[in-house]
Design a protein around this motif. Structure first.
Motif, mmCIF file in Angstrom:
data_model
loop_
_atom_site.group_PDB
_atom_site.id
_atom_site.type_symbol
_atom_site.label_atom_id
_atom_site.label_comp_id
_atom_site.label_asym_id
_atom_site.label_seq_id
_atom_site.Cartn_x
_atom_site.Cartn_y
_atom_site.Cartn_z
ATOM 1 N N ALA A 1 5.708 8.015 -12.074
ATOM 2 C CA ALA A 1 4.528 7.150 -12.000
ATOM 3 C C ALA A 1 3.333 7.811 -12.688
ATOM 4 C CB ALA A 1 4.198 6.851 -10.544
ATOM 5 N N SER A 2 2.548 7.004 -13.359
ATOM 6 C CA SER A 2 1.350 7.512 -14.039
ATOM 7 C C SER A 2 0.229 7.734 -13.024
ATOM 8 C CB SER A 2 0.892 6.524 -15.101
ATOM 9 O OG SER A 2 0.479 5.303 -14.486
ATOM 10 N N ASP A 3 -0.817 8.420 -13.465
ATOM 11 C CA ASP A 3 -1.973 8.642 -12.586
ATOM 12 C C ASP A 3 -2.616 7.313 -12.181
ATOM 13 O OD1 ASP A 3 -1.562 11.326 -12.751
ATOM 14 O OD2 ASP A 3 -3.157 11.709 -14.216
ATOM 15 N N GLU A 4 -2.615 6.381 -13.124
ATOM 16 C CA GLU A 4 -3.214 5.073 -12.848
ATOM 17 C C GLU A 4 -2.428 4.336 -11.760
ATOM 18 O OE1 GLU A 4 -4.194 0.851 -15.143
ATOM 19 O OE2 GLU A 4 -3.708 2.651 -16.325
ATOM 20 N N GLU A 5 -1.095 4.368 -11.853
ATOM 21 C CA GLU A 5 -0.251 3.726 -10.841
ATOM 22 C C GLU A 5 -0.455 4.383 -9.479
ATOM 23 O OE1 GLU A 5 3.840 2.169 -12.767
ATOM 24 O OE2 GLU A 5 3.455 4.303 -13.125
ATOM 25 N N MET A 6 -0.547 5.712 -9.480
ATOM 26 C CA MET A 6 -0.716 6.454 -8.234
ATOM 27 C C MET A 6 -2.045 6.078 -7.563
ATOM 28 S SD MET A 6 -0.871 10.586 -7.705
ATOM 29 C CE MET A 6 -2.341 10.703 -8.743
ATOM 30 N N LYS A 7 -3.104 6.042 -8.354
ATOM 31 C CA LYS A 7 -4.426 5.723 -7.796
ATOM 32 C C LYS A 7 -4.492 4.270 -7.327
ATOM 33 C CE LYS A 7 -6.857 9.287 -10.444
ATOM 34 N NZ LYS A 7 -7.793 9.599 -11.533
ATOM 35 N N ARG A 8 -3.809 3.389 -8.028
ATOM 36 C CA ARG A 8 -3.786 1.969 -7.620
ATOM 37 C C ARG A 8 -3.075 1.823 -6.270
ATOM 38 N NH1 ARG A 8 -3.991 -3.283 -9.656
ATOM 39 N NH2 ARG A 8 -2.469 -4.701 -8.715
ATOM 40 N N ALA A 9 -1.941 2.539 -6.117
ATOM 41 C CA ALA A 9 -1.196 2.490 -4.855
ATOM 42 C C ALA A 9 -2.033 3.048 -3.714
ATOM 43 C CB ALA A 9 0.114 3.263 -4.991
ATOM 44 N N ALA A 10 -2.731 4.155 -3.982
ATOM 45 C CA ALA A 10 -3.575 4.774 -2.955
ATOM 46 C C ALA A 10 -4.737 3.855 -2.585
ATOM 47 C CB ALA A 10 -4.099 6.117 -3.451
ATOM 48 N N SER A 11 -5.290 3.190 -3.590
ATOM 49 C CA SER A 11 -6.413 2.281 -3.340
ATOM 50 C C SER A 11 -5.976 1.089 -2.493
ATOM 51 C CB SER A 11 -6.989 1.791 -4.671
ATOM 52 O OG SER A 11 -8.009 0.852 -4.466
ATOM 53 N N THR A 12 -4.823 0.520 -2.829
ATOM 54 C CA THR A 12 -4.306 -0.616 -2.056
ATOM 55 C C THR A 12 -4.021 -0.208 -0.610
ATOM 56 O OG1 THR A 12 -3.274 -1.499 -4.062
ATOM 57 C CG2 THR A 12 -2.489 -2.367 -1.957
ATOM 58 N N ALA A 13 -3.516 1.016 -0.428
ATOM 59 C CA ALA A 13 -3.201 1.518 0.911
ATOM 60 C C ALA A 13 -4.428 1.999 1.664
ATOM 61 C CB ALA A 13 -2.169 2.640 0.800
ATOM 62 N N ILE B 1 3.977 2.278 -4.615
ATOM 63 C CA ILE B 1 4.078 2.757 -5.998
ATOM 64 C C ILE B 1 5.424 2.396 -6.624
ATOM 65 C CG2 ILE B 1 5.063 5.074 -5.613
ATOM 66 C CD1 ILE B 1 2.912 6.132 -7.545
ATOM 67 N N ARG B 2 6.409 2.068 -5.764
ATOM 68 C CA ARG B 2 7.743 1.709 -6.273
ATOM 69 C C ARG B 2 7.770 0.301 -6.859
ATOM 70 N NH1 ARG B 2 12.766 3.468 -2.600
ATOM 71 N NH2 ARG B 2 13.677 3.485 -4.668
ATOM 72 N N LYS B 3 6.836 -0.532 -6.388
ATOM 73 C CA LYS B 3 6.824 -1.957 -6.758
ATOM 74 C C LYS B 3 8.213 -2.579 -6.523
ATOM 75 C CE LYS B 3 3.088 -1.639 -10.133
ATOM 76 N NZ LYS B 3 2.093 -2.134 -9.169
ATOM 77 N N PRO B 4 8.703 -2.506 -5.301
ATOM 78 C CA PRO B 4 10.045 -3.002 -5.000
ATOM 79 C C PRO B 4 10.086 -4.512 -4.817
ATOM 80 C CG PRO B 4 9.032 -2.185 -3.005
ATOM 81 C CD PRO B 4 8.030 -1.958 -4.114
ATOM 82 N N ASP B 5 11.282 -5.027 -4.596
ATOM 83 C CA ASP B 5 11.446 -6.456 -4.340
ATOM 84 C C ASP B 5 11.218 -6.786 -2.874
ATOM 85 O OD1 ASP B 5 12.146 -6.715 -6.989
ATOM 86 O OD2 ASP B 5 14.303 -6.567 -6.611
ATOM 87 N N LEU B 6 11.393 -5.783 -2.018
ATOM 88 C CA LEU B 6 11.286 -6.003 -0.575
ATOM 89 C C LEU B 6 10.513 -4.857 0.065
ATOM 90 C CD1 LEU B 6 12.121 -7.316 2.158
ATOM 91 C CD2 LEU B 6 14.280 -6.045 1.992
ATOM 92 N N TYR B 7 9.481 -5.189 0.800
ATOM 93 C CA TYR B 7 8.698 -4.190 1.534
ATOM 94 C C TYR B 7 9.070 -4.268 3.013
ATOM 95 C CZ TYR B 7 5.582 -3.545 -2.486
ATOM 96 O OH TYR B 7 5.064 -3.245 -3.720
ATOM 97 N N ILE B 8 9.284 -3.115 3.618
ATOM 98 C CA ILE B 8 9.537 -3.050 5.060
ATOM 99 C C ILE B 8 8.472 -2.157 5.681
ATOM 100 C CG2 ILE B 8 11.139 -2.330 6.875
ATOM 101 C CD1 ILE B 8 13.441 -2.905 4.982
ATOM 102 N N PHE B 9 7.669 -2.725 6.532
ATOM 103 C CA PHE B 9 6.634 -1.971 7.253
ATOM 104 C C PHE B 9 7.016 -1.939 8.731
ATOM 105 C CE2 PHE B 9 4.449 -3.887 3.568
ATOM 106 C CZ PHE B 9 3.906 -2.737 2.989
ATOM 107 N N ASP B 10 7.517 -0.807 9.173
ATOM 108 C CA ASP B 10 7.979 -0.676 10.552
ATOM 109 C C ASP B 10 6.843 -0.150 11.425
ATOM 110 O OD1 ASP B 10 9.313 -0.395 12.908
ATOM 111 O OD2 ASP B 10 10.682 1.173 12.237
#
Length: 574
Positions: free
Chosen positions: A433-445, A484-493
């Protein structure tokens, strides 16, 4: 033990080299007493100084050959044994990596750690001894007997008289020692379990002032291990004095009868001294053999424990090769039932629902209702007892576990972080993952706000288990790792439990845009977390007792209404 030693095959040339070196060392040691006898009888007694120098030079040469062979034999035997240990650890680690959670529950983490460390260390140590002693002892024993008989056959009867005593001592040690070695490893498992629980649960122990009780628990486990170890060492302590007593008595007998034969002119002084040396070699060979008889059973216990792990087959294997990309982002449970091994009642019964891309499917219910069990079936941590689970339209049993898990972004109930930096932990979900992808994931979270305040930012270190972060911070990093994986399915337990309401709301709002093309499976305790879900599944005792939107369930489902009333006021519900 033989199965484990088969792993030495990559080092067969090293092993053969050790055999040759040990043979050369043994031959050198067997030849030295003969040279000594010759130098005494033909040099010292006759006063032939040149002959003493000549034979003395040969003795130095033979000694040097034996010393060099011994050094290289030790080096290469250690190299082979350490290589065996390394390969076994890799083999065990790789095999354990294929286990489902069922096998982890069956063996236990503490036992797996002991088997990977202590048991393999036992095998390494015995392998070194075997490569040296198993080859050297028979050569020294047989060679010593042959050379002793060649010096004086009648005096060799003394050796025959001593051997039954040694054999009986070894048999007694084996009889009482092997069961104790098995107990030592089991008690070591128990001690590791107590230590591991105390170290991982230190906060809870201190919070409830249970230090005294836990110390007593550790002392009990420690005492049990110590008691068995003391009994083992008592058995082994019996061996050494017995061997030395027999050895010294044999030497005394040889000197006694040898002196009589010298006075009768049937034997020379040099031959008697050489004979004594050969007797010592024979006794040391038997001593080495007895050590092996003691160490091999202990290593055999360890080898058996290693083989148990390697022979343990996962409850399910990758049999399928299908690609999970037919209907991207869909999750379907079709009449799924699941039993934990040994349980009388199913943890889940007849679960059926379909989740589609862009939808949020929430699971809610009381403690023990089966929410976490349900989400653990999706990445195939456990295998469903009956029914079918489909990810992207494909039965998860028809695709490989790697294929299925590559489509999932999983945030577990307990946030697990690894030693390293914040960036490395976020990129755990996608290494390139690029720095941009990492920061976007962190920002969303919603992790950016605390990352920017930490010294070092994304390069800030994370300690083992994320102990230098709060529960909410660990949860947000775990969510960023999944995003950051941008998967098809998210599981939040139950992944928002440590967040305050404000952060929870901001995170759920940010997730809507990020997950609009994916399916979201959300486990939650708070009604406020699931209120906006497209579909809420209500679980009770492993069964679906309701499914619908927040508004629909409030009107039609008593279980959901009770949960909502316990958390929200009548005005908030309205």
């Amino acid at each position: 033990m033989i199965k484990v030693l088969k792993n030495l095959s990559p080092y067969k040339w090293i092993v053969w080299g050790v055999v040759a070196l040990v043979f050369a060392q043994s031959m050198a040691e067997l030849f030295l007493p003969t040279l000594m006898a010759d130098i005494i009888d033909n040099g010292v007694v006759k006063g032939n100084i040149p002959y003493i120098w000549e034979i003395g030079g040969w003795m130095l040469l033979v000694s040097a050959i034996g010393a060099v062979a011994s050094v290289f034999a030790s080096f290469y035997s250690s190299k082979a044994a350490m290589g065996l240990g390394r390969d076994l650890r890799q083999k065990v680690f790789k095999h354990v990596g294929q286990f489902s959670l069922q096998e982890f529950d069956e063996v236990g983490t503490a036992s797996l750690i002991t088997r990977t460390t202590n048991d393999i260390n036992q095998i390494q140590q015995v392998t070194i001894m075997m490569l040296r002693m198993v080859i050297s002892a028979p050569i020294m024993l047989v060679g010593g007997i042959i050379m002793a008989v060649s010096k004086d056959a009648k005096l060799s009867l003394v050796i025959i008289g001593a051997m039954p005593v040694l054999v009986i001592a070894v048999m007694l040690i084996l009889k009482y020692g092997i069961p104790l070695f098995q107990q030592v490893q089991k008690r070591l498992d128990g001690l590791n379990l107590v230590v591991r629980e105390n170290l991982t649960g230190i906060r809870v122990i201190r919070a409830f002032n249970r230090e005294t009780e836990e110390k007593a628990r550790l002392q009990k486990a420690n005492r049990e291990l110590a008691d068995v170890s003391i009994r083992v060492n008592k058995v082994m302590a019996f061996m050494m004095p017995t061997m030395m007593l027999v050895m010294n008595m044999t030497v005394v007998a040889v000197i006694w009868f040898g002196g009589i034969r010298i006075s009768n002119g049937a034997m020379q002084i040099g031959d008697l001294m050489a004979f004594i040396q050969y007797v010592m070699m024979i006794m040391f060979a038997l001593l080495m053999a007895s050590f092996m008889f003691v160490m091999i059973p202990r290593a055999a216990v360890s080898a058996k424990r290693i083989n148990e792990v390697l022979e343990m087959q996962p409850a399910f294997k990758d049999d399928g090769t299908a690609k999970a990309d037919r209907n991207r982002g869909t999750l379907e449970f079709d009449n799924v039932t699941f039993h934990y091994p040994g349980a009388e009642e199913p943890a889940l019964s007849n679960i059926s629902f379909t989740a589609k891309p862009g939808e949020i499917t929430a699971l809610i219910g009381g403690t023990g209702s089966g929410k976490t069990t349900l989400v653990n079936l999706v990445p195939r941590f456990y295998e469903a007892t009956s029914g079918t689970i489909r990810v992207n339209g494909v039965d998860i049993r028809e695709a490989s576990q790697q294929e299925i898990r590559s489509k999932i972004g999983f945030v577990p109930q307990k946030s697990i972080l690894f030693t390293g930096t914040i960036a490395e932990n976020i990129r755990f979900g996608k290494q390139d993952a690029s720095d941009e992808e990492m920061k976007r994931a962190a920002s969303t979270a919603q992790a950016t706000e605390f990352i920017d305040q930490i010294k070092g930012g994304y390069a800030a270190p994370i300690e083992q288990g994320g102990s230098n972060l709060s529960g909410g911070q660990k949860q947000r990093l775990s969510i960023a790792r999944a995003l950051i994986r941008k998967p098809d399915l998210y599981i939040f337990d139950d992944s928002f439990s440590a967040l305050d309401f404000k952060t929870d709301a901001k995170l759920r709002k940010a997730l809507k845009d990020e997950t609009k093309n994916a399916t979201v499976l959300l486990v939650a305790q708070r009604v406020s977390t699931v209120v906006d879900a497209d579909r809420i599944i209500v679980l009770e005792k492993g069964k679906m007792v309701g499914m619908g939107t927040h508004k629909e369930l409030l009107e039609s489902n008593n279980v959901y209404r009770e949960i909502a009333l316990s958390q929200l006021s009548e005005e908030e519900i309205a």
